[in-house]
Design a protein around this motif. Structure first.
Motif, PDB file in Angstrom:
ATOM      1  N   GLU A   1      48.487  27.234  38.838  1.00  0.00           N
ATOM      2  CA  GLU A   1      47.202  26.558  38.975  1.00  0.00           C
ATOM      3  C   GLU A   1      46.512  26.603  37.628  1.00  0.00           C
TER       4      GLU A   1
ATOM      5  N   GLU B   1      55.662  21.373  46.477  1.00  0.00           N
ATOM      6  CA  GLU B   1      56.408  22.585  46.163  1.00  0.00           C
ATOM      7  C   GLU B   1      57.909  22.318  46.070  1.00  0.00           C
TER       8      GLU B   1
ATOM      9  N   LYS C   1      47.372  22.122  40.736  1.00  0.00           N
ATOM     10  CA  LYS C   1      48.700  22.715  40.719  1.00  0.00           C
ATOM     11  C   LYS C   1      49.593  21.898  39.787  1.00  0.00           C
TER      12      LYS C   1
ATOM     13  N   LEU D   1      55.440  27.275  39.385  1.00  0.00           N
ATOM     14  CA  LEU D   1      54.272  26.569  39.920  1.00  0.00           C
ATOM     15  C   LEU D   1      53.015  27.367  39.572  1.00  0.00           C
TER      16      LEU D   1
END
Length: 340
Positions: free
Chosen positions: A27, A318, A6, A25
């Motif tokens: 991956e 996060e 991430k 955000l």
């Protein structure tokens, strides 16, 4: 199957104060570990005001810049065995592939650095008091300002990660210390760490406060703020005073472009000339050859009880953008750290 990590990307150029929507955000795959490479996992990540400047110049789509303490989870490099720890500028990312070329770089900003012997202290200090932050304070004060016992040292942004260390080193050096911060609880923290005078710049006039606290004027000014605050300080500098320009957080969110040659600075010519002031900007990496010296001295002062630290710890990767915005608004008390 290739491993994924991430990462927070800068996907929109901030306008003024950054917003959550400026970051995304994602991956993304982690390249395989080849000869001389390592793969590291973030243990704790740093949030710093300078990242606002970086958000204005990084190419859109880039991983946000920033330091982290990381643990080596795969290695084909004998200098970095599995289980060892480093401080690395891997950015807002959980898992990072560091190539052999990256590990050998001479660019200090991109170097992966060893932690000092922590002697039981938290590893997160490698991002603060026992890292870039601490050495910025240590060398900025001791090498740029060079205060002498009995002199008056003024610190702006004094409750921040750098400023709070400057306050305490100045006291260790036998100086009278004046600190300005942006809230009453931060002023209380300044008193706790030894500031002789502490003020909330939002509720006092800087000049009036300095008339009271520094009747003989200020010998050394460690400037983390710039702007109107610093302009207000200049008339209260003593003859032969020194200014270390470390940061200018007051202007990090400004949007207007200054015209080349515009007279918009905070250092008034007459103050500088008549008081023979020395004003010097600096960056932490100028002291690369003495890096561990600074960290070990700071560590020893902590262990001796002479240097206190405070961390503002947020749990959850996060929450990186929220924490960053909070730091720019002054919501943190101490070094901001995100624990993933």
């Amino acid at each position: 199957m290739m491993a994924l990590s991430k990462a927070w990307k800068l996907t929109r150029r901030p306008v003024g104060m950054p917003a959550i929507r400026d970051f995304t955000l994602v991956e993304e795959p982690v390249p395989p570990c080849q000869a001389g490479d390592v793969i590291v996992q973030a243990e704790c990540l740093s949030i710093d005001p300078y990242m606002r400047f970086k958000a204005g110049i990084l190419p859109l789509g880039s991983t946000m810049d920033g330091g982290q303490v990381a643990r080596v989870i795969e290695s084909k490099n004998p200098q970095w065995p599995v289980g060892s720890y480093m401080v690395t500028q891997a950015g807002w990312r959980l898992t990072t592939h560091l190539s052999s070329e990256r590990l050998q770089t001479t660019d200090f900003w991109q170097k992966s650095l060893q932690l000092p012997d922590m002697r039981g202290l938290p590893m997160s200090l490698g991002l603060g008091t026992l890292g870039m932050t601490g050495n910025t304070a240590y060398f900025g004060l001791t090498e740029i300002l060079r205060p002498v016992a009995g002199e008056t040292v003024l610190v702006s942004g004094a409750a921040g990660a750098v400023g709070s260390v400057v306050v305490q080193i100045a006291k260790i050096k036998g100086c009278k210390v004046i600190g300005f911060a942006g809230s009453d609880d931060k002023v209380e923290w300044l008193r706790e760490i030894g500031a002789d005078h502490a003020f909330n710049y939002k509720v006092v006039k800087v000049g009036e406060a300095l008339k009271q606290a520094a009747p003989a004027k200020v010998n050394c000014y460690f400037d983390n703020v710039g702007g109107k605050f610093t302009a207000s300080v200049m008339p209260y500098m003593a003859f032969g005073g020194r200014v270390a320009v470390c940061g200018a957080i007051s202007g990090y969110n400004k949007q207007e472009e200054e015209e080349e040659g515009a007279m918009t600075g905070c250092f008034k010519d007459s103050d500088v000339i008549w008081n023979r002031l020395r004003i010097e900007g600096f960056m932490f990496f100028e002291f690369e050859d003495r890096w561990m010296e600074g960290l070990e001295q700071l560590r020893d002062w902590i262990l001796e009880g002479k240097l206190k630290y405070k961390e503002y710890v947020v749990n959850g990767f996060e929450k990186m953008p929220d924490t960053f915005i909070g730091v720019l608004k002054g919501s943190n008390r101490g070094k901001a750290i995100v624990m993933p």
